[in-house]
Structures are given as C-alpha cells and as structure tokens.
Design an enzyme around this catalytic site. Structure first.
Site, PDB file in Angstrom:
ATOM      1  N   SER A 190       0.926  -1.344   0.063  1.00 47.23           N
ATOM      2  CA  SER A 190       0.003  -0.003  -0.004  1.00 47.23           C
ATOM      3  C   SER A 190       0.905   1.429  -0.164  1.00 47.23           C
ATOM      4  O   SER A 190       0.620   2.299  -0.603  1.00 47.23           O
ATOM      5  CB  SER A 190      -0.964  -0.038   1.237  1.00 47.23           C
ATOM      6  OG  SER A 190      -1.873  -1.118   1.094  1.00 47.23           O
ATOM      7  N   LYS A 238       1.093   7.044  -6.515  1.00 46.59           N
ATOM      8  CA  LYS A 238      -0.199   7.732  -7.062  1.00 46.59           C
ATOM      9  C   LYS A 238       0.202   9.282  -6.668  1.00 46.59           C
ATOM     10  O   LYS A 238      -0.098  10.379  -7.594  1.00 46.59           O
ATOM     11  CB  LYS A 238      -1.283   7.588  -6.013  1.00 46.59           C
ATOM     12  CG  LYS A 238      -2.214   6.165  -6.454  1.00 46.59           C
ATOM     13  CD  LYS A 238      -2.854   6.682  -7.896  1.00 46.59           C
ATOM     14  CE  LYS A 238      -3.693   5.542  -8.264  1.00 46.59           C
ATOM     15  NZ  LYS A 238      -4.139   5.706  -9.392  1.00 46.59           N
ATOM     16  N   GLN A 278      -6.715   4.006   0.815  1.00 43.89           N
ATOM     17  CA  GLN A 278      -5.786   2.899   0.556  1.00 43.89           C
ATOM     18  C   GLN A 278      -6.084   1.805   1.308  1.00 43.89           C
ATOM     19  O   GLN A 278      -6.268   1.978   2.704  1.00 43.89           O
ATOM     20  CB  GLN A 278      -4.498   3.295   0.627  1.00 43.89           C
ATOM     21  CG  GLN A 278      -3.657   2.186   0.212  1.00 43.89           C
ATOM     22  CD  GLN A 278      -3.723   1.637  -1.449  1.00 43.89           C
ATOM     23  OE1 GLN A 278      -3.684   2.430  -2.134  1.00 43.89           O
ATOM     24  NE2 GLN A 278      -3.702   0.404  -1.537  1.00 43.89           N
TER      25      GLN A 278
END
Length: 87
Positions: free
Chosen positions: A9, A16, A60
């Site tokens: 993650s 991102k 997330q």
C-alpha cells in the site's frame, strides 16, 4: 490516505502521489498509524469533506482489521470524488 504500514500500500500511495504531481495536480498525503481509531479516521474524512480545496479523497485499502470502511462517514463524501483502493 494510508492507515497502517502495509508495504504494498505504501508503494501504491507513493506512486499515486508521484503521478499526481507529474500531472500538475496537488496531492496531500495523510498517514494514520495502524492503531488509529475509527473516530480518528472518520474525523479525517469529515475534515477533508469540509475542505473546499479538496476535490477528491483516496483511501488506500486494506484498512487495519479494527477499522470499518463501511463507517457512516464513508458515504458522507457526497460532494467529493472518492475512491477506496486495494493494492
């Protein structure tokens, strides 16, 4: 938003953020510890929902097992674009 320290993650969130910045988008990261409470998560979501400078929220997944993504606040981001991502 990343809650906890899941390695996959963390990589996903980092990528991102990098892509957002490369696209000229402003990205604000929020990190909560794995032992964050549901109240802390809901409070952060509420704060982001009420911030007129925030146009989207990415949470997330997976969340730590003691947290619920089905919290009442999850549906309260009506005015924002929102996504719950899994690696």
């Amino acid at each position: 938003m990343l809650i906890g320290e899941d390695p996959a993650s963390a990589v996903y969130v980092r990528n991102k953020v990098k892509r957002a910045e490369q696209s000229g988008l402003r990205s604000i990261e929020h990190y909560l510890p794995a032992d964050a409470t549901q109240k802390e998560l809901d409070g952060l979501i509420d704060d982001l929902n009420n911030d007129h400078l925030v146009h989207g929220v990415l949470v997330q997944l997976p969340l730590p097992t003691h947290l619920s993504g089905k919290s009442s606040n999850r549906g309260n981001i009506a005015s924002k674009r929102r996504r719950w991502f899994s690696p």
